[in-house]
Design an enzyme around this catalytic site. Structure first.
Site: not given
Length: 466
Positions: A80-82
């Site tokens: 997950d990059c958020k």
């Protein structure tokens, strides 16, 4: 190449973007896909039925148990990059999500993994310690940017010194029962990373991501040669928004709506018109895209935009008609982009990319045009709003339409094949647009995954192409 007994693993598999590119490159299915989201796994199963699926947290999957003694030839990780993304702004971060990348160490230390690839936003390289600004609220320490990323690289390569300040975070993520001595020694991978744009490899989007490649088989790390570029360059021309827009879908007039558009939306539209329509070379929609012209002026017929404009008529009045198009993006101060450029980055947080069409008829000087300095909100379809010169001919805007791009257009913009299943779940139930777009925005662009895998796992394909 992948050896006969080796496995291919897709961690954080989502709806299957990386798996699609991997399969296109290798000509065989991914063996194991892991994701905690049931909707994502369901979409993955529909499109990759030969893969074994684990619908659970990546931390709950035991690499040793899953592999059953078989080595891993290739493992893909898209954590997950958020909580790294610039879109996150100055909002608090979730340290658990921010630390998901450590799962790659777990696989590399516990089972033989020959080639690793990881995808994340370009800000991933700024990964550093967090500071607690209030109870339970964390933000990145601005004075220690990149410190944790450097430690991550050291664990995979030459080893991490015992007094490195990253150890508490590593141990919090990997737990007590882990062979930390391997990380002190280093896992012995060759490692490199670069920021790549999907449009350079055939996807019609400017999506930009950081890709990390690590391998321990003695082979060199290769970066794929870009295949696409601007018109006039030595590359194949970029695929554009015009390539993925479904021109059969009509836009809805921005005027006389039951619920008026927000002021910010009108401002974006006005700025987009000024930049992309009131210019020397507006993008003219392909033949047949005249649904709103038909509504206002009766039956209309179109012609190829390369033919003389006089052949494009609307109704029986002999007035030539054109439809221009440009893209609008509802993010910050972004006003969009021309339709003859790649689509801007698609994110998972809702429907935020649209298309604006300006409907024009030949201007004969018999009516007055609305000054461009006037408020767009005051313009009606009866007014003559703006003059546009196309190939030496003057046109006036008689209506402006806007619509959000549909999921099938967004999936095409990411580079998914046209037969990819995403609109319904495995039981046949139709998914909401929001759910479809969430899978799309989170996805790795298949053409870029394909190019990376071909370069590093099937380099002979790159050599043949060259």
């Amino acid at each position: 190449m992948i050896h006969p007994n080796e496995l291919i693993i897709d961690n954080f598999a989502g709806g299957g973007g990386a798996s699609t590119g991997i399969e296109q490159a290798l000509g065989r299915p991914v063996d194991i896909a892991i994701n905690h989201d049931p909707l994502a796994i369901d979409m993955h199963k529909l499109n990759h039925p030969e893969t074994t699926h684990y619908c659970e947290s990546v931390w709950d999957v035991d690499p040793v148990a899953v592999c059953k003694g078989r080595p891993v030839g290739f493992a893909w990780f898209s954590p997950d990059c958020k909580h790294f993304s610039k879109a996150k702004g100055n909002k608090p971060v979730d340290k658990n999500i921010r630390g998901l990348a450590w799962v790659a160490l777990r696989w590399a230390a516990l089972v033989p993994v020959r080639v690793i690839m990881m995808e994340n936003v370009e800000e991933f390289t700024s990964w550093g310690p967090l500071i607690e600004v209030s109870p339970g609220v964390f933000k990145p320490d601005p004075d220690r940017k990149g410190e944790t990323f450097e430690a991550f690289v050291k664990t995979l390569t030459t080893g991490l010194e015992k007094d490195n300040p990253a150890w508490p975070e590593i141990k919090e993520s990997l737990g007590d029962d882990f062979p930390y001595e391997k990380l002190v020694q280093g896992l012995g991978y060759q490692l490199d990373y670069r920021v790549l744009k999907a449009c350079d490899y055939g996807a019609p989007t400017t999506r930009e991501r950081c890709f990390l490649v690590a391998r321990n088989d003695g082979e060199e790390i290769r970066w794929p040669e870009k295949t696409h570029g601007p018109k006039g360059s030595r590359y194949i021309p970029y695929r554009t928004a015009a390539d993925i827009i479904d021109w059969s879908i009509p836009t809805r007039s921005i005027f006389d709506r039951k619920k008026p558009l927000a002021e910010k939306t009108l401002i974006r539209i006005a700025k987009g018109l000024e930049k992309y329509v009131f210019c020397d070379d507006p993008f003219i929609a392909p033949n047949g895209c005249v649904a709103m012209i038909e509504r206002q002026f009766g039956r209309s017929s179109g012609a190829d935009i390369d033919l003389p404009l006089a052949t494009v008529t609307a109704g029986g009045g002999g007035k030539s008609a054109l439809v221009t198009s440009h893209m609008i993006k509802f993010r910050g101060s972004n006003i969009g982009n021309p339709t003859d450029e790649p689509v801007r980055t698609i994110s998972s947080g809702g429907l935020h990319i649209g298309e604006v069409r300006a409907f024009l008829i030949k201007y004969y000087g018999t009516s007055s045009a609305t000054p461009l300095t006037d408020s767009l909100g005051a313009v009606t379809t009866k007014d003559r709003f703006g003059l546009v010169t196309v190939k030496g001919q003057q046109y006036q805007i008689v209506d402006i339409g806007m619509r959000m791009l549909e999921p099938h257009e967004l999936f095409a913009a990411q580079g998914f094949p046209s037969d990819y299943s995403f609109s319904h779940d495995s039981s046949g139930k139709k998914l909401t647009k929001e759910n479809q777009v969430a899978r799309c925005g989170n996805a790795v662009c298949p053409p870029l995954a394909k190019a990376l895998v071909e370069a590093n796992v099937r380099p002979e394909l790159q050599e043949i192409a060259a």
